[in-house]
Design an enzyme around this catalytic site. Structure first.
Site, PDB file in Angstrom:
ATOM      1  N   GLU A  78      57.754  29.397  46.431  1.00  0.00           N
ATOM      2  CA  GLU A  78      58.344  30.655  46.003  1.00  0.00           C
ATOM      3  C   GLU A  78      59.711  30.875  46.639  1.00  0.00           C
ATOM      4  O   GLU A  78      59.958  30.450  47.764  1.00  0.00           O
ATOM      5  CB  GLU A  78      57.432  31.813  46.420  1.00  0.00           C
ATOM      6  CG  GLU A  78      56.167  31.842  45.613  1.00  0.00           C
ATOM      7  CD  GLU A  78      55.215  32.938  46.068  1.00  0.00           C
ATOM      8  OE1 GLU A  78      54.379  33.333  45.264  1.00  0.00           O
ATOM      9  OE2 GLU A  78      55.314  33.392  47.213  1.00  0.00           O
ATOM     10  N   CYS A 124      65.976  34.057  49.504  1.00  0.00           N
ATOM     11  CA  CYS A 124      65.140  33.583  50.595  1.00  0.00           C
ATOM     12  C   CYS A 124      64.415  32.342  50.084  1.00  0.00           C
ATOM     13  O   CYS A 124      63.605  32.432  49.156  1.00  0.00           O
ATOM     14  CB  CYS A 124      64.166  34.709  50.955  1.00  0.00           C
ATOM     15  SG  CYS A 124      62.983  34.271  52.206  1.00  0.00           S
ATOM     16  N   CYS A 140      52.405  25.996  55.249  1.00  0.00           N
ATOM     17  CA  CYS A 140      52.930  25.827  56.606  1.00  0.00           C
ATOM     18  C   CYS A 140      51.790  25.488  57.550  1.00  0.00           C
ATOM     19  O   CYS A 140      50.663  25.932  57.356  1.00  0.00           O
ATOM     20  CB  CYS A 140      53.607  27.118  57.064  1.00  0.00           C
ATOM     21  SG  CYS A 140      54.393  26.976  58.685  1.00  0.00           S
ATOM     22  N   CYS A 162      50.782  31.054  62.267  1.00  0.00           N
ATOM     23  CA  CYS A 162      51.055  32.371  62.860  1.00  0.00           C
ATOM     24  C   CYS A 162      50.059  33.391  62.278  1.00  0.00           C
ATOM     25  O   CYS A 162      49.824  33.409  61.066  1.00  0.00           O
ATOM     26  CB  CYS A 162      52.486  32.813  62.576  1.00  0.00           C
ATOM     27  SG  CYS A 162      53.701  31.617  63.170  1.00  0.00           S
ATOM     28  N   CYS A 218      50.865  35.829  59.122  1.00  0.00           N
ATOM     29  CA  CYS A 218      51.612  35.286  57.991  1.00  0.00           C
ATOM     30  C   CYS A 218      50.713  34.717  56.897  1.00  0.00           C
ATOM     31  O   CYS A 218      49.825  33.900  57.168  1.00  0.00           O
ATOM     32  CB  CYS A 218      52.546  34.190  58.520  1.00  0.00           C
ATOM     33  SG  CYS A 218      53.408  33.316  57.225  1.00  0.00           S
ATOM     34  N   SER A 253      65.848  30.207  59.747  1.00  0.00           N
ATOM     35  CA  SER A 253      64.959  30.962  60.638  1.00  0.00           C
ATOM     36  C   SER A 253      63.864  30.058  61.184  1.00  0.00           C
ATOM     37  O   SER A 253      63.236  29.311  60.440  1.00  0.00           O
ATOM     38  CB  SER A 253      64.336  32.104  59.826  1.00  0.00           C
ATOM     39  OG  SER A 253      63.352  32.743  60.573  1.00  0.00           O
ATOM     40  N   HIS A 285      58.923  38.211  68.205  1.00  0.00           N
ATOM     41  CA  HIS A 285      57.672  38.979  68.050  1.00  0.00           C
ATOM     42  C   HIS A 285      56.984  39.389  69.348  1.00  0.00           C
ATOM     43  O   HIS A 285      56.041  40.179  69.326  1.00  0.00           O
ATOM     44  CB  HIS A 285      56.681  38.280  67.119  1.00  0.00           C
ATOM     45  CG  HIS A 285      57.295  37.839  65.809  1.00  0.00           C
ATOM     46  ND1 HIS A 285      58.294  38.546  65.188  1.00  0.00           N
ATOM     47  CD2 HIS A 285      57.080  36.764  65.012  1.00  0.00           C
ATOM     48  CE1 HIS A 285      58.658  37.928  64.075  1.00  0.00           C
ATOM     49  NE2 HIS A 285      57.942  36.855  63.953  1.00  0.00           N
ATOM     50  N   CYS A 320      58.718  39.778  53.788  1.00  0.00           N
ATOM     51  CA  CYS A 320      58.547  38.794  54.842  1.00  0.00           C
ATOM     52  C   CYS A 320      57.086  38.520  55.148  1.00  0.00           C
ATOM     53  O   CYS A 320      56.312  39.447  55.318  1.00  0.00           O
ATOM     54  CB  CYS A 320      59.200  39.297  56.119  1.00  0.00           C
ATOM     55  SG  CYS A 320      60.922  38.981  56.104  1.00  0.00           S
TER      56      CYS A 320
HETATM   57  S1  SF4 Z   1      55.671  32.742  60.120  1.00  0.00           S
HETATM   58 FE1  SF4 Z   1      56.797  30.930  59.453  1.00  0.00          FE
HETATM   59  S2  SF4 Z   1      56.135  29.351  60.906  1.00  0.00           S
HETATM   60 FE2  SF4 Z   1      54.645  31.009  61.097  1.00  0.00          FE
HETATM   61  S3  SF4 Z   1      52.989  30.409  59.675  1.00  0.00           S
HETATM   62 FE3  SF4 Z   1      54.425  31.732  58.542  1.00  0.00          FE
HETATM   63  S4  SF4 Z   1      55.814  30.335  57.508  1.00  0.00           S
HETATM   64 FE4  SF4 Z   1      54.792  29.189  59.139  1.00  0.00          FE
END
Ligand code: SF4
Length: 348
Positions: free
Chosen positions: A93, A106, A113, A117, A120, A190, A214, A331
């Site tokens: 995306e 973006c 990933c 995290c 996310c 980033s 964070h 985000c």
């Molecule tokens: S914040 Fe970035 S590095 Fe962390 S899991 Fe999500 S996409 Fe991956």
């Protein structure tokens, strides 16, 4: 089956090597970069300053390699989320964010990933593959609004420095005079703090860097970002301090505000200490809750207090406006899992 190699996404050097290999003059490489990165064509046949013979030679083995989006969702605030096929039934995306004075895209750097995290949606999806420089740049080149773009941020799916070679190549093509020729300050990559990748990026490009912080405390950060156990905050900050920051170049720190977790006075004080000697700014972000996480967003009053407290202590701090939340383009919300599932359901 199409097994032709893509020309789009290659550097000037690589295109010159292809030209020589095909028995064409070296300067054909430069002509190719003009067609690929400065003009709007849809096939090799349209490269009108190349001889017919050169075009047919190239077309035997190569194609432009552009991929159109397969779906678009539009938010009531004008943000658009584009879904691009990434091969093998996978999708990525890109979020297009128009504002009064700028228009930002973006982009994603990986399919999913592996960094896990806690806050996310992409992290929850897991890792499904790397993107090539072609696939990263295609999100820009095949965007219907490409002419309007002023800024590119690598803040979509994936950790850019976990796909270092493709990301460095994409940034090079974006910023070189023979490429898209964007000012490096218009491109931001980033990272959560993959130190070796970050160092190479800082040495090899002039683009901006954004670091996802964070929390200013190692133990606390570890609870939401497993990377802290591999590359600790002091290592990340050390690498930033050792960098020669030119006049134009900037580092910013992203800070998602979690209620009762990282939004108190001792966080303000620790952040001020952490950023001592660094010319950087902090961007505060509201948290957009995702299923299966115990974290909640701090309320607006707390976020404003946090910003004012940092500013009083001399740190440039802004609250980033959330965009595209209703289409899950904000985000940390990019995840193609559901869309892939829906597509599969539709296919059967
Ligand atoms: S914040 Fe970035 S590095 Fe962390 S899991 Fe999500 S996409 Fe991956």
């Amino acid at each position: 089956m199409n097994d032709k190699e893509s020309l789009f996404g290659k550097t000037l050097e690589e295109l010159q090597a292809i030209a020589i290999q095909e028995g064409l003059p070296k300067f054909t490489g430069k002509q190719l970069t003009d067609w690929l990165y400065k003009k709007d064509i849809g096939s090799i046949a349209e490269m009108s300053n190349l001889s017919k013979d050169a075009r047919s030679k190239l077309a035997e083995k190569y194609e432009l390699g552009l991929t159109q989006h397969s779906k678009v969702s539009e938010s009531k605030d004008g943000t658009k989320k584009y879904l691009f096929p990434a091969g093998d039934g996978k999708f990525i995306e890109a979020a297009y964010i128009p504002e009064t004075e700028r228009a930002t895209l973006c982009v994603s750097s990986q399919v999913g990933c592996k960094m896990g995290c806690l806050f996310c949606a992409t992290g929850k999806q897991g890792f499904q593959g790397q993107l090539s420089s072609n696939q990263i740049l295609n999100q820009i080149r095949s965007l219907p609004e490409k002419e309007k773009l002023t800024n590119i941020v690598f803040m979509g799916m994936g950790e850019p420095f976990d796909n270092l070679e493709s990301v460095l190549k994409a940034v090079q093509i974006l910023t070189e005079p023979w490429g898209f020729e964007m000012a490096p300050r218009r491109v931001t990559v980033s990272t959560i703090g993959i130190v070796p990748g970050m160092k190479r990026f800082l040495e090899e490009s002039k683009a901006h860097l954004a670091v996802s912080l964070h929390s200013p405390f190692e133990e606390e950060r570890k609870k939401i970002m497993p990377i802290e156990s591999v590359y600790s905050l002091p290592q990340v900050m050390q690498a930033i301090k050792e960098t020669e920051w030119g006049r134009q170049r900037r580092v910013s720190f992203e800070y998602i505000m979690f209620k009762g977790f990282n939004d108190q006075a001792h966080h303000v004080n620790a952040l001020v200490k952490l950023l001592h000697g660094i010319k950087g700014r902090i961007n505060l972000l509201r948290f957009h809750p995702i299923p299966g996480t115990p974290l909640e967003s701090s309320d607006d009053k707390t976020i404003e207090w946090f910003r004012d407290s940092l500013k009083e202590k001399g740190i440039t701090t802004t609250i980033r406006t959330s965009r595209g939340q209703d289409i899950e383009a904000a985000c940390g919300l990019l995840s193609t899992k559901e869309l892939v599932k829906r597509k599969q359901e539709n296919d059967f």
